[in-house]
Design a protein around this motif. Structure first.
Motif, PDB file in Angstrom:
ATOM      1  N   ARG A 253      38.937  32.467  44.474  1.00  0.00           N
ATOM      2  CA  ARG A 253      39.205  32.301  45.906  1.00  0.00           C
ATOM      3  C   ARG A 253      40.583  32.834  46.301  1.00  0.00           C
ATOM      4  O   ARG A 253      40.816  33.181  47.446  1.00  0.00           O
ATOM      5  N   ARG A 254      41.507  32.806  45.315  1.00  0.00           N
ATOM      6  CA  ARG A 254      42.885  33.226  45.605  1.00  0.00           C
ATOM      7  C   ARG A 254      43.312  34.167  44.497  1.00  0.00           C
ATOM      8  O   ARG A 254      42.916  34.010  43.344  1.00  0.00           O
TER       9      ARG A 254
ATOM     10  N   GLY B 201      37.542  38.444  51.188  1.00  0.00           N
ATOM     11  CA  GLY B 201      37.670  37.014  51.491  1.00  0.00           C
ATOM     12  C   GLY B 201      38.615  36.270  50.569  1.00  0.00           C
ATOM     13  O   GLY B 201      38.685  35.036  50.602  1.00  0.00           O
ATOM     14  N   LEU B 202      39.359  37.007  49.725  1.00  0.00           N
ATOM     15  CA  LEU B 202      40.299  36.339  48.823  1.00  0.00           C
ATOM     16  C   LEU B 202      41.607  36.059  49.551  1.00  0.00           C
ATOM     17  O   LEU B 202      42.111  36.921  50.283  1.00  0.00           O
TER      18      LEU B 202
ATOM     19  N   ASN C  98      38.216  48.206  43.236  1.00  0.00           N
ATOM     20  CA  ASN C  98      36.887  48.254  42.603  1.00  0.00           C
ATOM     21  C   ASN C  98      36.385  46.892  42.159  1.00  0.00           C
ATOM     22  O   ASN C  98      35.214  46.758  41.816  1.00  0.00           O
ATOM     23  N   HIS C  99      37.268  45.902  42.090  1.00  0.00           N
ATOM     24  CA  HIS C  99      36.871  44.620  41.496  1.00  0.00           C
ATOM     25  C   HIS C  99      36.853  43.459  42.475  1.00  0.00           C
ATOM     26  O   HIS C  99      36.335  42.390  42.136  1.00  0.00           O
ATOM     27  N   ALA C 100      37.465  43.627  43.660  1.00  0.00           N
ATOM     28  CA  ALA C 100      37.687  42.478  44.537  1.00  0.00           C
ATOM     29  C   ALA C 100      36.383  41.746  44.858  1.00  0.00           C
ATOM     30  O   ALA C 100      36.305  40.517  44.766  1.00  0.00           O
ATOM     31  N   ALA C 101      35.345  42.485  45.209  1.00  0.00           N
ATOM     32  CA  ALA C 101      34.094  41.832  45.628  1.00  0.00           C
ATOM     33  C   ALA C 101      33.480  41.049  44.468  1.00  0.00           C
ATOM     34  O   ALA C 101      33.021  39.912  44.648  1.00  0.00           O
ATOM     35  N   GLU C 102      33.516  41.630  43.251  1.00  0.00           N
ATOM     36  CA  GLU C 102      32.895  40.917  42.115  1.00  0.00           C
ATOM     37  C   GLU C 102      33.715  39.676  41.748  1.00  0.00           C
ATOM     38  O   GLU C 102      33.151  38.651  41.362  1.00  0.00           O
TER      39      GLU C 102
END
Ligand code: SAM
Ligand code: SF4
Length: 331
Positions: free
Chosen positions: A120-121, A157-158, A109-113
């Motif tokens: 970035r990592r 993209g992380l 639920n949080h990756a995009a934000e």
């Protein structure tokens, strides 16, 4: 660029890395990390988001270039997204990197934000991919949910690094398959020795697995070449040849790395610990509330003057090196 004196400790080490534990709470109970029954801090004792941001920004002004948000589980703190956005504004403008360590139960639920805010990592703890073993180690975790979170991070993209604590008799047979899996997905893998931090329900020595032996086994199975990469952390790195995957070894027990220590840790209560393995501390919450930014500066100088030379971890000792858990100090 730093606008105030750099943070240099009494041993001449420049402090450039701040870890912030944004909560001591967690939705898992990993056996090597926590006891089953834990008493968490009352919410009134926690730093407010604005206070965390002010302290972090003062650190940036004094030369901190890398901040990691951790815990406990950082994603269980409701306003963590606001903090990431606020600190993310400093990436490229004082801060080289903002990162997070998470158990990934809520990462989908949080990756995009997180990616949109400048992360970035990300480091994700994954001690086993076997559902039963994962459930046993975490006491109730669902590995499918965690792997879903990891894939969501990758899709956002992380860059992903998997953290795996090496546990004798629990996940040792999974280490080589985990490295294979990381190679397949383009993830890095860091192996960690269990450290004597805080009381748990078991004897950590029973599960202690020295990474020296683990490494010999991996080196026999994988083409590993020494990698000079430094992530600003204590890991020593190897590259799995002709892949994107780096293998990191964090071996506080078998290979002390304190000589190059560049970090300090802020708890969710506002206490700054200058060493994971000692009780030396300054109270930044009080310093900020009593004296504002000038008060903070004085407290930071005091912290630099007292940072211990090294930890003295002894896995066989009857008591942990310190009574606070990694989740309090910020892993
Ligand atoms: N909850 C998040 C997680 O698990 O990734 C962040 C906090 S956790 C304390 C950070 C890291 O510390 C994790 O990789 C975890 O495996 C590790 N850790 C916790 N207790 C430890 C211990 N006693 N010795 C070594 N590593 C530990
Ligand atoms: Fe929670 Fe992380 Fe500790 Fe596991 S290692 S109990 S996920 S804080």
């Amino acid at each position: 660029m730093a606008s105030a004196p750099a943070l240099i400790d009494r041993h001449g080490r420049t402090i450039s890395y701040l870890r912030i534990s944004v909560t001591d709470r967690c939705d898992l109970r990993c056996r090597y990390c926590m006891a089953e029954q834990m008493t968490f801090l009352p919410r009134a004792a926690l730093l407010k988001l604005e206070e965390i941001a002010l302290i972090a920004e003062r650190f940036i002004a004094r030369g901190i270039t890398k901040i990691r948000l951790t815990g406990g589980e950082p994603l269980v703190r409701r306003d963590v997204g606001d903090l990431v956005r606020r600190l993310g504004r400093h990436v490229g403008a004082g801060l080289d990197e903002l990162t997070m360590t998470t158990n990934a139960t809520r990462l989908a639920n949080h990756a995009a934000e997180l990616a949109a805010a400048g992360i970035r990592r990300i480091n994700v703890s994954l001690d086993s991919r076997d559902p039963e073993t994962f459930r046993y180690i975490t006491r109730h975790g669902d590995v499918a949910q965690v792997i879903g979170g990891i894939m969501a991070a990758r899709d956002a993209g992380l860059a992903v690094k998997i953290n795996m604590v090496a546990l004798k008799g629990l996940n040792e047979a999974e280490i080589a398959p985990m490295l294979d899996w990381c190679v397949d997905h383009g993830f890095d893998l860091s192996l960690i020795e269990t450290m004597p931090l805080g009381a748990i329900d078991e004897d950590r020595a029973d599960r202690f697995l020295p990474l020296t032996a683990v490494f010999d086994d991996l080196a026999a199975r994988f083409p590993l070449t020494r990698d000079t990469h430094r992530s600003g952390g204590p890991a020593r790195y190897w590259r799995v040849s002709e892949t994107d995957t780096r293998l990191g070894l964090i071996s506080p027990l078998t290979a002390n790395f304190c000589d190059t220590c560049n970090r300090v840790r802020l708890t969710t209560e506002g206490i700054l610990y200058t060493c994971l393995g000692h009780d030396d501390q300054v109270d930044l919450k009080q310093a900020l509330r009593d004296g504002g930014l000038a008060g903070l500066d004085t407290a930071l100088d005091r912290a630099m003057a007292s940072k211990p030379a090294r930890h003295d971890f002894d896995i066989a000792a009857a008591a942990p090196a310190v009574s606070r858990h990694m989740s309090v100090t910020g892993g």
